[in-house]
Design an enzyme around this catalytic site. Sequence first.
Site, PDB file in Angstrom:
ATOM      1  N   THR A  53       0.843  -1.186   0.000  1.00 55.70           N
ATOM      2  CA  THR A  53       0.000   0.000   0.000  1.00 55.70           C
ATOM      3  C   THR A  53       0.878   1.235   0.000  1.00 55.70           C
ATOM      4  OG1 THR A  53      -1.766   1.200   1.159  1.00 55.70           O
ATOM      5  CG2 THR A  53      -0.145   0.071   2.521  1.00 55.70           C
ATOM      6  N   HIS A  54       0.352   2.309  -0.573  1.00 58.87           N
ATOM      7  CA  HIS A  54       1.012   3.607  -0.482  1.00 58.87           C
ATOM      8  C   HIS A  54       0.336   4.467   0.578  1.00 58.87           C
ATOM      9  CE1 HIS A  54       2.386   2.402  -4.591  1.00 58.87           C
ATOM     10  NE2 HIS A  54       3.492   2.986  -4.176  1.00 58.87           N
ATOM     11  N   ASP A  83      -7.274  -5.413   1.389  1.00 59.97           N
ATOM     12  CA  ASP A  83      -8.325  -4.696   0.683  1.00 59.97           C
ATOM     13  C   ASP A  83      -9.510  -4.700   1.629  1.00 59.97           C
ATOM     14  OD1 ASP A  83      -8.687  -3.275  -1.863  1.00 59.97           O
ATOM     15  OD2 ASP A  83     -10.475  -4.523  -2.021  1.00 59.97           O
ATOM     16  N   GLY A 119     -10.479   7.334   6.985  1.00 60.71           N
ATOM     17  CA  GLY A 119     -11.585   6.789   6.186  1.00 60.71           C
ATOM     18  C   GLY A 119     -12.937   6.982   6.855  1.00 60.71           C
ATOM     19  N   ASP A 137     -13.842   5.751   9.737  1.00 57.36           N
ATOM     20  CA  ASP A 137     -13.765   5.568  11.193  1.00 57.36           C
ATOM     21  C   ASP A 137     -14.638   6.548  11.979  1.00 57.36           C
ATOM     22  OD1 ASP A 137     -12.064   3.441  10.845  1.00 57.36           O
ATOM     23  OD2 ASP A 137     -10.271   4.469  11.570  1.00 57.36           O
ATOM     24  N   LYS A 144      -8.118   0.312  18.935  1.00 56.93           N
ATOM     25  CA  LYS A 144      -8.526  -0.037  17.575  1.00 56.93           C
ATOM     26  C   LYS A 144      -7.732  -1.227  17.058  1.00 56.93           C
ATOM     27  CE  LYS A 144      -8.992   1.644  12.857  1.00 56.93           C
ATOM     28  NZ  LYS A 144      -8.648   2.678  11.865  1.00 56.93           N
TER      29      LYS A 144
END
Length: 201
Positions: free
Chosen positions: A12-13, A72, A156, A158, A181
């Site tokens: 992932t970036h 993903d 995102g 959250d 979390k």
Amino acid sequence: MSGPVRRVVLATHNPHKVEEFQGIVAATRPDLEVVGYDGPEPVEDGVTFAQNALIKARAAAAHTGLPALADDSGICVDVLGGAPGVFSAYWAGHAKDAAANLALLLDQLSDVADPHRTAQFRSTIALVVPGGAEHVVEGVWPGRLATAPAGGGGFGYDPIFVPDGQDGAERTAAELSPAEKNAESHRARAFVALAPLLATL
């Protein structure tokens, strides 16, 4: 330390994902070092979390020669038939604008009563060993969606996700500490399933 540290690349970036994975892995597998991926991004043209995770992990393993993990994930809202799902990152368009994605989802649910706002965060993690095995595991974090964002942590969706099973005052995922979390999230749950596979590296 009891043995050599083994490097695993996370395909992932997204620096938030790298940091979150490092926290999850460090708690249970201090012999593994999760490093970020700086290679070319493959086209994620799968229609399931598993397909996209494998696409990313295969690309990172091929580019780096290291065992590769790829996550993903997304939010799946029951009243929307599981959407945004695999399209979570692009829900408001290809700019991948997290704030716009969140605002659009809240707007779409603006007339939906609380009992019908159930949702799950889903994480599918692929492990690809160069020239070797491929594995896919999944973690699910059930909850429901708040009517307005709360909390400054996480990323995102959250700020609008309220996990099930909380004692006392309920908080969104963005109001949880990183340690809280990392202990409960969909990625943490997927990692529990992944741990025995990582032991074979």
